[in-house]
Enzyme design. Structure first.
Site, PDB file in Angstrom:
ATOM      1  N   GLN A  60       1.409  -9.382  -6.315  1.00 56.15           N
ATOM      2  CA  GLN A  60       0.923 -10.758  -6.457  1.00 56.15           C
ATOM      3  C   GLN A  60       1.847 -11.657  -7.282  1.00 56.15           C
ATOM      4  O   GLN A  60       1.647 -12.873  -7.306  1.00 56.15           O
ATOM      5  CB  GLN A  60      -0.471 -10.752  -7.106  1.00 56.15           C
ATOM      6  CG  GLN A  60      -1.558 -10.231  -6.187  1.00 56.15           C
ATOM      7  CD  GLN A  60      -1.875 -11.203  -5.045  1.00 56.15           C
ATOM      8  OE1 GLN A  60      -1.635 -12.404  -5.128  1.00 56.15           O
ATOM      9  NE2 GLN A  60      -2.429 -10.680  -3.966  1.00 56.15           N
ATOM     10  N   THR A  81      13.241   4.990  10.503  1.00 56.88           N
ATOM     11  CA  THR A  81      14.189   3.926  10.836  1.00 56.88           C
ATOM     12  C   THR A  81      13.802   2.645  10.093  1.00 56.88           C
ATOM     13  O   THR A  81      12.638   2.262  10.084  1.00 56.88           O
ATOM     14  CB  THR A  81      14.158   3.674  12.361  1.00 56.88           C
ATOM     15  OG1 THR A  81      14.453   4.912  12.995  1.00 56.88           O
ATOM     16  CG2 THR A  81      15.153   2.617  12.777  1.00 56.88           C
ATOM     17  N   THR A 133       0.847  -1.201   0.000  1.00 52.74           N
ATOM     18  CA  THR A 133       0.000   0.000   0.000  1.00 52.74           C
ATOM     19  C   THR A 133       0.883   1.251   0.000  1.00 52.74           C
ATOM     20  O   THR A 133       0.671   2.179  -0.784  1.00 52.74           O
ATOM     21  CB  THR A 133      -0.927   0.007   1.247  1.00 52.74           C
ATOM     22  OG1 THR A 133      -1.783  -1.128   1.175  1.00 52.74           O
ATOM     23  CG2 THR A 133      -1.741   1.277   1.345  1.00 52.74           C
ATOM     24  N   SER A 153       5.996  -7.016  -2.370  1.00 48.45           N
ATOM     25  CA  SER A 153       5.700  -7.132  -0.939  1.00 48.45           C
ATOM     26  C   SER A 153       6.197  -8.461  -0.390  1.00 48.45           C
ATOM     27  O   SER A 153       6.073  -9.497  -1.050  1.00 48.45           O
ATOM     28  CB  SER A 153       4.190  -7.008  -0.750  1.00 48.45           C
ATOM     29  OG  SER A 153       3.832  -7.429   0.539  1.00 48.45           O
ATOM     30  N   ASN A 175      -5.166  -9.412  -7.938  1.00 53.08           N
ATOM     31  CA  ASN A 175      -5.221 -10.206  -6.715  1.00 53.08           C
ATOM     32  C   ASN A 175      -6.515 -11.006  -6.567  1.00 53.08           C
ATOM     33  O   ASN A 175      -6.549 -11.999  -5.860  1.00 53.08           O
ATOM     34  CB  ASN A 175      -5.029  -9.301  -5.495  1.00 53.08           C
ATOM     35  CG  ASN A 175      -5.845  -8.039  -5.572  1.00 53.08           C
ATOM     36  OD1 ASN A 175      -5.722  -7.272  -6.525  1.00 53.08           O
ATOM     37  ND2 ASN A 175      -6.686  -7.812  -4.596  1.00 53.08           N
ATOM     38  N   CYS A 226     -16.716  -6.581   2.518  1.00 51.66           N
ATOM     39  CA  CYS A 226     -17.675  -6.080   3.492  1.00 51.66           C
ATOM     40  C   CYS A 226     -17.231  -4.699   3.955  1.00 51.66           C
ATOM     41  O   CYS A 226     -16.343  -4.567   4.777  1.00 51.66           O
ATOM     42  CB  CYS A 226     -17.732  -7.034   4.666  1.00 51.66           C
ATOM     43  SG  CYS A 226     -19.157  -6.795   5.672  1.00 51.66           S
ATOM     44  N   HIS A 267       5.166 -10.234   2.389  1.00 51.46           N
ATOM     45  CA  HIS A 267       4.253 -11.255   2.943  1.00 51.46           C
ATOM     46  C   HIS A 267       3.445 -11.994   1.885  1.00 51.46           C
ATOM     47  O   HIS A 267       2.812 -12.997   2.170  1.00 51.46           O
ATOM     48  CB  HIS A 267       3.370 -10.668   4.055  1.00 51.46           C
ATOM     49  CG  HIS A 267       2.212  -9.836   3.601  1.00 51.46           C
ATOM     50  ND1 HIS A 267       1.002 -10.364   3.271  1.00 51.46           N
ATOM     51  CD2 HIS A 267       2.092  -8.496   3.438  1.00 51.46           C
ATOM     52  CE1 HIS A 267       0.173  -9.395   2.937  1.00 51.46           C
ATOM     53  NE2 HIS A 267       0.821  -8.256   3.020  1.00 51.46           N
TER      54      HIS A 267
HETATM   55  C1  LIG Z   1      -1.977  -6.478  -5.891  1.00 55.82           C
HETATM   56  C2  LIG Z   1      -1.938  -5.922  -4.504  1.00 55.82           C
HETATM   57  N1  LIG Z   1      -1.488  -4.674  -4.316  1.00 55.82           N
HETATM   58  C3  LIG Z   1      -1.422  -4.120  -3.101  1.00 55.82           C
HETATM   59  C4  LIG Z   1      -1.837  -4.811  -1.990  1.00 55.82           C
HETATM   60  C5  LIG Z   1      -1.767  -4.151  -0.649  1.00 55.82           C
HETATM   61  O1  LIG Z   1      -0.928  -4.865   0.200  1.00 55.82           O
HETATM   62  P1  LIG Z   1      -0.788  -4.486   1.744  1.00 55.82           P
HETATM   63  O2  LIG Z   1      -2.166  -4.605   2.331  1.00 55.82           O
HETATM   64  O3  LIG Z   1       0.130  -5.509   2.288  1.00 55.82           O
HETATM   65  O4  LIG Z   1      -0.284  -3.117   1.832  1.00 55.82           O
HETATM   66  C6  LIG Z   1      -2.339  -6.113  -2.135  1.00 55.82           C
HETATM   67  C7  LIG Z   1      -2.838  -6.861  -0.961  1.00 55.82           C
HETATM   68  O5  LIG Z   1      -3.782  -7.604  -1.017  1.00 55.82           O
HETATM   69  C8  LIG Z   1      -2.382  -6.690  -3.429  1.00 55.82           C
HETATM   70  O6  LIG Z   1      -2.827  -7.917  -3.626  1.00 55.82           O
END
Ligand SMILES: Cc1ncc(COP(=O)(O)O)c(C=O)c1O
Length: 351
Positions: free
Chosen positions: A146, A204, A39, A166, A118, A292, A168
């Site tokens: 993704q 940091t 994000t 990202s 996603n 939701c 995670h």
């Molecule tokens: C394509 C894509 N962009 C951005 C995000 C945002 O990731 P985060 O919530 O880890 O900031 C996601 C999370 O689902 C995503 O799938």
């Protein structure tokens, strides 16, 4: 950032991690800016490029199936006087590179198109879009949250100027991400402070998270080819099985140009939420196409953009596969899902 040996040890770990993350995308280490989330990276890419290039123009192009952090950043930029073009997609969720070409004008400063969506998993023709942007002299950003670590990416081959990734989403820790910023790209920071991350992201640095991110990159680099073949086979078995066993079921997204780990369907006459609840009782974690929101159940903007009616979007189900998904898990879903849909259809008020 401290001069003492403890600080320098952390700094070495940080810079080694930067090299590893850069290597997986074919970038130079100094082109990788660590952030706290996809994000944040997406906000930095859009707002940072918009404000740094305001004198050149005020026009930005995105698709209509971007993640909400791009959609909302674009909406906010509109309020600051920028003009946003949201490109339509076809029934599979594909952006037509010709539409990008036609939409670029003198004032265009940035094109931002998601690498793979996603929700529906569709993989966009990023290399072709990048080529068009390069020819037109317009910056090209892609949200690869993704895809990074799941399918090969090379920022040079794909003509990418900025890219969001990202940790995670690729089995690394939460709270750490990065933005690739090609050398020479004009961009303003959105966080001002101590000037960390080459002045682009003060605060940091999250050393532990970044080291974990790099470790995830190392594993993905080693496993990616084998893992994506394994998952594609399982995904296709799941898709084929669902479409064959359940009448009135439809695939959302492209049959082939899709993430190896993504399957998304809509079912006639049932609501996604009820399917998710029933599957949860059976030990299966799935999600639906409605997000939701605080007051009402909104159908997903992605499913509406590929042409689904709101009631069809509400009947959608996303099943994601991962590193620990086995063939027996697919068999289990194929055994129980038809019964769940059948049961729900019998009691469904919409049917
Ligand atoms: C394509 C894509 N962009 C951005 C995000 C945002 O990731 P985060 O919530 O880890 O900031 C996601 C999370 O689902 C995503 O799938």
């Amino acid at each position: 950032m401290s001069l003492h040996s403890f600080g320098q040890e952390a700094k070495t770990a940080l810079e080694e991690s930067r090299e590893i993350v850069a290597d997986l995308m074919g970038a130079k280490p100094n082109e990788v800016i660590f952030t706290s989330s996809a994000t944040e990276s997406n906000n930095l890419a859009l707002k940072g490029v918009a404000f740094a290039n305001r004198k050149k123009g005020n026009h930005i192009i995105i698709s209509s199936i971007e993640h909400s952090c791009i959609m909302e950043s674009a909406k906010w930029l509109e309020k600051q006087g920028f003009e946003i073009t949201r490109l339509n997609v076809d029934k599979y969720g594909l952006v037509d590179p010709e539409d990008v070409k036609k939409a670029i004008k003198k004032e265009t400063i940035l094109v931002s198109i998601i690498h793979a969506n996603n929700e529906i998993g569709t993989i966009e023709p990023i290399e072709e879009i990048g080529k068009i942007c390069k020819e037109k002299g317009v910056y090209f950003h892609t949200d690869a949250a993704q895809t990074f670590g799941k399918i090969p990416i090379n920022v040079n081959k794909m003509n990418i100027d900025l890219m969001t990734v990202s940790a995670h989403k690729m089995y690394g820790p939460k709270g750490v991400a990065a933005l690739f910023v090609r050398e020479g790209v004009k961009i303003e920071p959105i966080l001002h402070g101590g000037g960390h991350e080459m002045g682009l992201r003060s605060s940091t640095v999250n050393v532990a998270g970044i080291v974990g991110f790099a470790e995830a990159c190392k594993i993905c680099k080693k496993e990616m080819e084998k893992e994506s073949k394994r998952l594609t086979k399982l995904r296709d078995k799941l898709i084929k099985g669902v479409l064959e066993k359940i009448s009135g079921s439809h695939l959302n997204g492209h049959p082939q140009k899709r993430l190896p780990n993504n399957a998304n369907f809509w079912f006639e006459g049932v609501e996604g939420e009820s399917i998710v609840i029933q599957l949860d009782l059976l030990g299966i974690a799935a999600s639906t196409g409605s997000a939701c929101s605080s007051e009402k159940l909104e159908p997903s903007h992605v499913l509406l953009a590929i042409g689904l009616k709101p009631e069809q979007a509400h009947g959608s189900l996303r099943l994601s596969l991962g590193r620990w998904t086995k063939e027996r898990d697919i068999d289990y879903v194929l055994k129980v899902l038809p019964k769940v849909i059948d049961k729900l259809r019998k009691i469904s008020p919409i049917k």
